[in-house]
Design an enzyme around this catalytic site. Structure first.
Site, short mmCIF file in Angstrom:
data_model
loop_
_atom_site.label_atom_id
_atom_site.label_comp_id
_atom_site.label_asym_id
_atom_site.label_seq_id
_atom_site.Cartn_x
_atom_site.Cartn_y
_atom_site.Cartn_z
N GLY A 8 0.81 -1.22 0.00
CA GLY A 8 0.00 0.00 0.00
C GLY A 8 0.84 1.26 0.00
O GLY A 8 2.07 1.23 0.00
N ARG B 81 4.11 6.07 1.83
CA ARG B 81 4.54 7.46 1.94
C ARG B 81 3.71 8.39 1.07
O ARG B 81 3.95 9.58 1.03
CB ARG B 81 6.03 7.60 1.54
CG ARG B 81 7.00 7.15 2.60
CD ARG B 81 8.42 7.35 2.14
NE ARG B 81 8.73 6.52 1.00
CZ ARG B 81 9.60 6.84 0.05
NH1 ARG B 81 10.21 8.00 0.09
NH2 ARG B 81 9.85 6.01 -0.94
N ASP C 168 8.15 5.66 8.78
CA ASP C 168 7.64 6.95 9.24
C ASP C 168 6.89 7.74 8.18
O ASP C 168 6.34 8.81 8.47
CB ASP C 168 8.78 7.80 9.81
CG ASP C 168 9.90 8.06 8.80
OD1 ASP C 168 9.67 7.88 7.59
OD2 ASP C 168 11.00 8.45 9.23
N GLY C 169 6.86 7.26 6.94
CA GLY C 169 6.13 7.95 5.90
C GLY C 169 6.78 9.22 5.39
O GLY C 169 6.23 9.91 4.54
N ARG D 85 3.22 14.75 -6.53
CA ARG D 85 3.40 14.11 -7.83
C ARG D 85 2.02 13.86 -8.44
O ARG D 85 1.01 13.76 -7.74
CB ARG D 85 4.20 12.83 -7.72
CG ARG D 85 3.58 11.75 -6.86
CD ARG D 85 4.49 10.53 -6.77
NE ARG D 85 3.88 9.45 -6.02
CZ ARG D 85 4.46 8.27 -5.81
NH1 ARG D 85 5.68 8.03 -6.30
NH2 ARG D 85 3.85 7.33 -5.12
N ASP E 243 4.09 -4.23 -7.45
CA ASP E 243 3.42 -3.09 -6.82
C ASP E 243 3.92 -1.76 -7.38
O ASP E 243 3.32 -0.71 -7.12
CB ASP E 243 3.61 -3.12 -5.30
CG ASP E 243 5.07 -3.22 -4.89
OD1 ASP E 243 5.66 -4.27 -5.12
OD2 ASP E 243 5.61 -2.24 -4.33
N ASN E 244 5.00 -1.78 -8.16
CA ASN E 244 5.52 -0.57 -8.81
C ASN E 244 5.19 -0.51 -10.29
O ASN E 244 5.75 0.29 -11.02
CB ASN E 244 7.03 -0.49 -8.64
CG ASN E 244 7.45 -0.28 -7.20
OD1 ASN E 244 6.68 0.26 -6.40
ND2 ASN E 244 8.64 -0.71 -6.84
#
Length: 514
Positions: free
Chosen positions: A99, A102, A134-135, A192, A269-270
Site C-alpha cells: 500500500g 509514503r 515513518d512515511g 506528484r 506493486d511498482n
C-alpha cells in the site's frame, strides 16, 4: 491555484476505512483508508511546476493557502485525504498487503479538456500501509523522483510527473546503503501527479483475498475511466483489458530502453496498469552500455532488474496480473495468448525503436544480426550509450572512428578494440546504404530518437549536494536542460560520467532506502 476543483471519485466508488487511523495494520475488504498528512513547522518551497499546474487545471499559486497546500499544511475543506491498499511480488516473492506507505492522495483534477489527473503528496507522513516506517522522505530521494519523472516526460516516455518539491524543515534518519550507519538527512515532501496511480498490485490484493466482487468493481472502474477504447462486454472485456495493459507495458519498457533508463525495482506493486513509469527509487540512466547493469544494491547479486532484463521481468509481472484477473475471465486461453504474444510484440517494438536510433528506414531481416553485433561491441568496449548515438550523427563529417568516438569509452582501448569499432562502423555504413530514404531523413529519425541530454546519476548527486548547501543554480540548469533533451543546450552535460564518481554511492548504484 483553484483547489476547489479537486474531487474524489475513487473514495466514493470503493469501500474504505474511514477512521483516520494511521496505525499500521491489515485492512481487509477496503481499497483505501482516510489519513491526514502531517504538517511541518518550517517548510520552504524548492520548486513549483507552474506549467504543469496550468495544464492539469490547477493554475498558478495565488495565496498562502496554495503554498501551504504544496507543503501538505493546508487541506481544502471539500476533500478527504487517503492512502490506497495494494499488494505485490517483490523481487519475485509474494509480499502480501503493501500500500501507499509514503503517498497520500489529495484527489483528482479534471481540466478543461476533460483530462483527469490524480494528485498525491509523497513524504507527508505515515499511513496504515507504512509497514513500521515513518512515511517521510529525504531530500535526496525527492529530488531524484521530481527531476527524473520530469526528464522522462520530456523524453516522451509515459510517466508520473512532479508538481512541486519542498523542504520540510526537519531531518529524517536513513541508512542510505543499508550498512548499519544511519544518518540524519534533510527532509522533503513533493506533490506528484499521474493520470492514475493504479497498479498491478491493486488487482493482486483483492484477488488474493478472494474479494471477487471488489475485483470486478475495480476492473470496471479502471476500464470505464482509463480504457474507453474497450467496448466489449462480459468476460471478453477483462481479457481485452489485460491485452491492452500488456501492450502499454511493452511500449513503456521499449521507451526505457531507447533512452537508457533502468528502473531498479520492477516489483509488481511498482507497475502501472496504464503503462506509466512510476515509483522512482534506485533508478539510473545507463552510462556505459551494459545489459547486466542494475542501479539497486538490493538487486545484487542476482540482478533481477538489470537493464537487459526489463522486458523479461515485465512479462513475468504480467503473469501475476493475469493470475489476479483470472477469476473475472475463468478461461486461461485469452490470458495465455496475450502472454505468449508479449515477447514477439516487445521485440518487434524494440527493434523498430533501434532502427530509428540508427536512422534506418525500416526493419529488415538482417537487422537482428546487426543489433547483436552492436550490443557485443558496446559491452566489450564499454561505450557510453547516449554519447555513442550523439557521435554517430556526425559520422559523415569524420573519416576516423578513433577521432570521432575516442572520448566516450569507460576503458582504455587498444588497437584490437579500435579494429572492432572500425569493423562495426563498416557494417553500419553498408546497412545505411540499403536505406530507401535520404540521409537527411535518416538523420531526422536519429535526432528525434536519440536524446542529447539524459539525467545521469552523478548530475543528480551534484544537484542534491548543492541543495543541501542552500544552492539552486544546478537545479535550475538541469530543469532547463531536461525540457529540451533532444537539443545540446549545455555541452558540459554531454560528457561521460567523470571518473571520480565511478565508486561513489548515489552515482552508480543506490539502495532502496529513502
Amino acid at each position: 491555484m483553484n483547489l476547489d476543483k479537486i474531487i474524489q471519485p475513487f473514495t466514493k466508488e470503493f469501500p474504505g476505512d474511514l477512521s483516520y487511523n494511521t496505525y499500521q495494520r491489515q485492512t481487509p475488504g477496503v481499497l483505501f483508508s482516510l489519513v491526514n498528512p502531517v504538517t511541518f513547522e518550517n517548510p520552504e518551497l524548492i520548486i513549483f511546476n507552474e506549467k504543469l499546474s496550468e495544464e492539469i487545471g490547477l493554475g498558478k499559486t495565488e495565496s498562502d493557502h496554495d503554498i501551504a497546500f504544496l507543503h501538505s499544511n493546508y487541506i481544502p475543506p471539500q476533500i478527504k485525504t487517503y492512502a490506497t491498499a495494494y499488494a505485490g511480488h517483490q523481487f519475485g516473492n509474494w509480499a502480501g498487503q503493501l500500500g501507499d506507505g509514503r503517498a497520500i492522495y489529495a484527489g483528482e483534477i479534471i481540466n478543461e479538456k476533460g483530462q483527469k489527473t490524480e494528485i498525491q503528496w509523497k513524504g507527508a507522513g505515515a499511513t496504515p500501509y507504512s509497514r513500521n516506517a515513518d512515511g517521510r522522505a529525504v531530500l535526496r530521494s525527492t529530488v531524484r523522483e521530481y527531476l527524473m519523472s520530469e526528464a522522462m516526460h520530456f523524453l516522451n516516455v509515459p510517466t508520473s510527473r512532479g508538481l512541486s518539491m519542498s523542504f520540510t524543515g526537519e531531518n529524517v534518519v536513513r541508512d542510505i546503503m543499508y550498512s548499519g550507519n544511519p544518518k540524519p538527512e534533510m527532509g522533503a515532501v513533493m506533490i506528484r501527479t499521474a493520470e492514475s496511480f493504479l497498479r498491478f498490485g491493486h488487482f493482486e490484493l483483492v484477488s488474493a483475498r478472494k474479494e471477487y466482487d471488489l475485483l470486478k468493481k475495480l476492473a470496471d472502474f479502471t476500464i470505464k475511466y482509463y480504457f474507453p477504447e474497450i467496448t466489449s462486454e462480459g468476460k471478453e472485456k477483462y481479457a481485452e483489458f489485460f491485452n491492452e495493459v500488456s501492450k502499454r507495458t511493452a511500449e513503456m519498457i521499449v521507451g526505457w530502453s531507447r533512452v537508457g533508463f533502468t528502473h531498479g525495482v520492477m516489483n509488481t506493486d511498482n507497475m502501472s496498469v496504464l503503462g506509466l513509469t512510476i515509483d522512482y527509487g534506485p533508478f539510473s540512466m545507463i552510462d556505459e552500455y551494459d545489459l547486466n547493469f542494475t542501479p539497486n544494491t538490493t538487486d545484487l547479486p542476482g540482478r533481477r532488474y538489470a537493464f537487459g532484463q526489463q522486458g523479461k521481468i515485465a512479462q513475468w509481472n504480467l503473469w501475476q496480473l493475469a493470475n489476479a484477473l483470472f477469476p473475472l475471465i475463468e478461461d486461461s486461453q485469452p490470458l495465455q495468448k496475450t502472454l505468449d504474444e508479449f515477447s514477439n510484440y516487445f521485440w518487434l517494438k524494440h527493434d523498430e525503436m533501434l532502427c530509428k536510433k540508427f536512422g534506418f528506414d525500416d526493419l529488415k531481416e538482417s537487422d537482428e544480426d546487426f543489433f547483436n553485433d552492436w550490443q557485443r561491441m558496446m559491452q566489450e568496449l564499454k561505450v557510453d550509450y547516449t554519447l555513442f548515438f550523439t557521435k554517430l550523427e556526425y559520422l559523415d563529417k569524420c573519416e576516423s572512428s578513433k577521432e570521432l568516438f575516442g572520448d566516450i569509452f569507460y576503458k582504455d582501448l587498444n588497437e584490437n578494440d579500435y579494429k572492432q569499432l572500425d569493423d562495426f562502423i563498416k557494417k553500419y555504413r553498408t546497412r545505411l546504404s540499403a536505406n530507401e530514404i535520404s540521409r537527411e531523413e535518416s538523420l531526422d529519425l536519429m535526432q528525434k530518437s536519440n536524446p542529447k541530454f539524459t539525467l545521469r546519476n552523478y548530475l543528480l548527486f551534484e544537484c542534491i549536494d548543492e541543495l543541501n548547501n542552500g544552492k539552486k543554480d544546478l537545479l535550475n540548469k538541469i530543469v532547463n536542460a531536461l525540457q529540451n533533451p533532444y537539443v545540446e543546450k549545455y555541452p558540459e552535460f554531454s560528457v561521460k560520467r567523470p571518473a571520480k564518481y565511478d565508486d561513489t554511492p548515489g552515482c552508480s548504484m543506490l539502495s532502496c532506502s529513502s
